[in-house]
Design a protein around this motif. Structure first.
Motif, PDB file in Angstrom:
ATOM      1  N   LEU A  67      33.319  96.110 -34.365  1.00  0.00           N
ATOM      2  CA  LEU A  67      32.112  96.398 -33.584  1.00  0.00           C
ATOM      3  C   LEU A  67      32.254  95.864 -32.164  1.00  0.00           C
ATOM      4  O   LEU A  67      31.862  96.542 -31.201  1.00  0.00           O
ATOM      5  N   ILE A  68      32.833  94.703 -32.011  1.00  0.00           N
ATOM      6  CA  ILE A  68      33.034  94.140 -30.675  1.00  0.00           C
ATOM      7  C   ILE A  68      33.966  95.036 -29.867  1.00  0.00           C
ATOM      8  O   ILE A  68      33.681  95.358 -28.706  1.00  0.00           O
ATOM      9  N   VAL A  69      35.078  95.468 -30.485  1.00  0.00           N
ATOM     10  CA  VAL A  69      36.007  96.377 -29.794  1.00  0.00           C
ATOM     11  C   VAL A  69      35.302  97.687 -29.457  1.00  0.00           C
ATOM     12  O   VAL A  69      35.436  98.210 -28.342  1.00  0.00           O
ATOM     13  N   SER A  70      34.530  98.218 -30.388  1.00  0.00           N
ATOM     14  CA  SER A  70      33.788  99.463 -30.131  1.00  0.00           C
ATOM     15  C   SER A  70      32.800  99.298 -28.986  1.00  0.00           C
ATOM     16  O   SER A  70      32.646 100.197 -28.154  1.00  0.00           O
ATOM     17  N   THR A  71      32.149  98.158 -28.927  1.00  0.00           N
ATOM     18  CA  THR A  71      31.186  97.895 -27.851  1.00  0.00           C
ATOM     19  C   THR A  71      31.888  97.840 -26.503  1.00  0.00           C
ATOM     20  O   THR A  71      31.415  98.424 -25.519  1.00  0.00           O
ATOM     21  N   VAL A  72      33.020  97.150 -26.447  1.00  0.00           N
ATOM     22  CA  VAL A  72      33.782  97.065 -25.198  1.00  0.00           C
ATOM     23  C   VAL A  72      34.258  98.455 -24.775  1.00  0.00           C
ATOM     24  O   VAL A  72      34.145  98.838 -23.601  1.00  0.00           O
ATOM     25  N   LEU A  73      34.772  99.236 -25.732  1.00  0.00           N
ATOM     26  CA  LEU A  73      35.254 100.582 -25.400  1.00  0.00           C
ATOM     27  C   LEU A  73      34.110 101.502 -24.978  1.00  0.00           C
ATOM     28  O   LEU A  73      34.283 102.340 -24.087  1.00  0.00           O
TER      29      LEU A  73
END
Length: 149
Positions: free
Chosen positions: A83-89
């Motif tokens: 989720l953190i990676v998805s948020t950054v992307l």
């Protein structure tokens, strides 16, 4: 409530992000046609319409991360790596759209662009679409998730 939030989040992604990715991808070739035939009003109107779709649905697209955060909070996955990676992307995709894609489209709509500008725009549009594709895969696969699926 979680299922409702997830459904709204997914629907918002389909309804808002889908049109932006398609219209943004169609824009560079349409702009090339308009540049090649400046007297072709249909080509010019197509470019304007595609830009308008991108602008309007970019605004509507704000609902996607908003409902995403509500959904993630309800699911208890706010700290999960996927989720953190998805948020950054997602943030990067928004920056690419707002800073690199929409202003270049605007320049071409105003008639100030060149064929080379459409090539650069196509590249930035591809980056935008790739970022959303990766986010979509992460949302489906959720590597390391303990919430099922």
């Amino acid at each position: 409530m979680t299922k409702f939030l997830l459904a709204v989040h997914v629907l918002a992604a389909i309804v808002a992000i889908g049109p932006v990715t398609v219209a943004a991808s169609m824009f560079p070739p349409a702009a090339r046609r308009a540049l090649a035939a400046p007297d072709d009003t249909r080509a010019t109107e197509t470019v304007r319409l595609l830009h308008r779709i991108c602008r309007v649905y970019a605004g509507v697209g704000i609902a996607v991360p908003v409902f995403g955060f509500f959904t993630a909070s309800a699911m208890g996955v706010m700290g999960d790596a996927w989720l953190i990676v998805s948020t950054v992307l997602t943030f990067l995709a928004a920056v690419v759209l707002v800073v690199l894609v929409l202003p270049r489209q605007e320049t071409l709509v105003e008639g100030d662009g060149t064929r080379e500008a459409t090539v650069q725009l196509a590249m930035f549009t591809g980056v935008f679409n790739l970022l959303w594709a990766v986010v979509t895969v992460l949302m489906i696969v959720r590597p390391g998730s303990t919430t099922g699926a």
